[in-house]
Design an enzyme around this catalytic site. Structure first.
Site, PDB file in Angstrom:
ATOM      1  N   GLU A   1     -65.495   0.880 -14.192  1.00 52.41           N
ATOM      2  CA  GLU A   1     -66.392   1.802 -14.904  1.00 52.41           C
ATOM      3  C   GLU A   1     -67.713   1.151 -15.311  1.00 52.41           C
ATOM      4  O   GLU A   1     -68.218   1.348 -16.423  1.00 52.41           O
ATOM      5  CB  GLU A   1     -65.669   2.427 -16.098  1.00 52.41           C
TER       6      GLU A   1
ATOM      7  N   GLU B   1     -58.256   5.855 -10.584  1.00 45.98           N
ATOM      8  CA  GLU B   1     -57.630   6.056 -11.902  1.00 45.98           C
ATOM      9  C   GLU B   1     -57.814   7.508 -12.308  1.00 45.98           C
ATOM     10  O   GLU B   1     -58.919   8.046 -12.250  1.00 45.98           O
ATOM     11  CB  GLU B   1     -58.278   5.138 -12.941  1.00 45.98           C
TER      12      GLU B   1
END
Length: 518
Positions: free
Chosen positions: A195, A313
């Site tokens: 991220e 994810e």
């Protein structure tokens, strides 16, 4: 007279209720597949979160994070082993603060602790024996490992909006990868960062810099694995899709560097959202995320045709999921629908957040007992093959339908999800060569093989139950804490597939003629 009217009214009401069954024709085009998945499409994550990870006044991680997880737990071992080859992605929000206590790049060995200076309110951590124990356990379960590397090592924060600059320092990663090779650990893929793409989550890196650093990591992998019969893949960037950043990243890294583009999906919003359960049951809401899958597919065709799309994810609802929803039967409407949708958009892998930990674990955080979505994932893995088939119907949007060539068996397997709480469906399946179910059924039944059906329903009809029934029998662990046998019910292939309200069905049609599955 009043009694007679009441009786007649009840009869009329009963007949009206009976009509809440809709006949649907599902068309499966079996001439050619529309997409393919990886053999290990189903994936589950293990996260770094310590027990101090809390949201909305609750702390649902306890000892389920990698740092505290009991890797010798019998149920955990059996749950992974039941897949024969479950992909496990090791990573998460804190992976860019994880240091590896091997070699000379790291001088101190800290532990995770609350810190205002660290990302997400935690300090950096170092590990050594933990990882060796973890990977050894996975070798025994035949798990396929994707390991997330720290992509911030050596960088400095250069702006208040979380931008990190400077070249990535590969020394610590090199030492750790060399250590894993020396130990004989088999890593299927290394994931670079978590991220940090686009606007980032707590931290970010510019696309061009990230691409250049990916080239460095790819060169490192080619060097260290030059004597290996198989080389691990490099996947990145493990974050939320933003068109320009992803396009720039692929152009900067260039051909044949990134094997898998990993992106994250939390399309249900916050775990505390009181409308979470309604979003899961709303097909129009669930359809919205399809645009992201389409856009990423287009980006790869334009800028990275050598790479493939992965959902690296996805827990549905972020911040550990919904405490009364994400571990219950109803979550399967979202989860299995996402498996079907992403596979049809040519995604190779879908990693569920989490295997254990938070409210969205496939296993209960404290008892390790499988939640309903665990069994949905296991059935998908065992029944749905790599080749994805075009599947359509003109019935209610509350009926979702997906089909693949069956895994290790002839024919096709159909996934049907009934999100309606009042309407049942009777599904007849046709192929692309015939538009009437009667003709198709005649062709299908020449071998006279029974249809195998797996009906999943919630205990006591409560969609927020954490106990799931398979063909009306509750799925519970055996006395030896093994995963129970998942047997189908055998059905006349001439009959429609009956799907009750609030239920999920896998149906394997052995005699369905699909050249794509030959």
């Amino acid at each position: 007279m009043g009694v007679r009217i009441l009786v007649l009214s009840l009869v009329v009401f009963s007949e009206l209720f009976q009509t809440l069954a809709e006949d649907v024709i599902v068309k499966v085009e079996g001439m050619a597949s529309i997409a393919t998945t990886d053999d290990n499409f189903v994936c589950a994550t293990l996260d770094w979160w310590p027990s101090g990870k809390c949201n909305y006044g609750q702390c649902p991680w306890e000892k389920a994070g990698i740092l505290n997880l009991d890797l010798n737990n019998t149920i955990l071992f059996n749950a992974i082993k039941a897949f024969s080859s479950l992909r496990i992605r090791i990573g998460g929000s804190l992976q860019d603060q994880v240091l590896y206590n091997v070699g000379n790049a790291v001088k101190k060995c800290p532990h995770f602790k609350n810190s205002t200076d660290g990302l997400f309110g935690f300090s950096k951590v170092s590990l050594f024996h933990l990882v060796s124990s973890m990977l050894t356990s996975k070798e025994n379960t035949r798990a396929v490992t994707t390991f997330g590397l720290n992509a911030l090592f050596g960088r400095k924060k250069i702006s208040d909006d979380g931008l990190y600059g400077g070249n990535w320092n590969s020394k610590n990663a090199r030492d750790f990868i060399q250590y894993s090779i020396a130990k004989g650990y088999t890593i299927d893929s290394w994931e670079f960062g978590n991220e940090l793409c686009g606007t980032g989550v707590a931290a970010r890196v510019e696309a061009k810099q990230y691409g250049l650093d990916s080239i460095v990591l790819k060169g490192l992998l080619n060097e260290l694995y030059q004597n290996s019969t198989t080389k691990p893949k490099l996947v990145a960037p493990g974050g939320f899709y933003e068109k320009k950043w992803f396009s720039d990243f692929l152009q900067a890294s260039g051909p044949n560097v990134i094997d898998g583009i990993t992106h994250h999906i939390y399309n249900l919003g916050a775990g505390v959202d009181p409308n979470l359960i309604y979003k899961i049951q709303d097909p129009l809401y669930l359809d919205q995320i399809a645009q992201t899958y389409k856009d990423l597919e287009t980006t790869l065709k334009s800028f990275g045709p050598w790479s493939s799309a992965w959902v690296g994810e996805s827990g549905g609802a972020y911040n550990s999921g919904g405490k009364d929803v994400s571990h219950t039967f109803v979550d399967g409407f979202w989860y299995l629908d996402q498996l079907g949708m992403t596979s049809s958009f040519n995604h190779k892998v879908f990693c569920r957040q989490t295997l254990i930990g938070g409210n969205y674990g496939l296993l209960n955080t404290t008892s390790f007992i499988p939640n309903p979505d665990y069994y949905g994932a296991l059935l998908w893995h065992r029944l749905m093959g790599k080749n994805v088939l075009s599947t359509t119907h003109t019935g209610s949007p509350y009926l979702r339908a997906y089909s693949h060539c069956s895994r290790n068996k002839p024919g096709i397997t159909l996934l049907l999800i009934n999100m309606s709480n009042s309407t049942s469906f009777k599904v007849s399946v046709v192929g692309d060569e015939n538009l009437t179910p009667i003709i198709q059924e005649y062709q299908m039944t020449q071998g006279v093989q029974s249809r195998e059906e797996y009906h999943l329903t919630p205990k006591d009809g409560n969609i927020q139950s954490d106990v799931v029934l398979l063909n009306n029998s509750p799925l519970v662990l055996t006395e030896t804490l093994d995963i129970p046998v998942l047997n189908p019910t055998l059905t006349d292939p001439l009959s429609p597939i009956s799907i009750r309200p609030d239920s999920i069905v896998f149906a394997s049609l052995r005699d369905f003629h699909a050249p794509a599955c030959a």
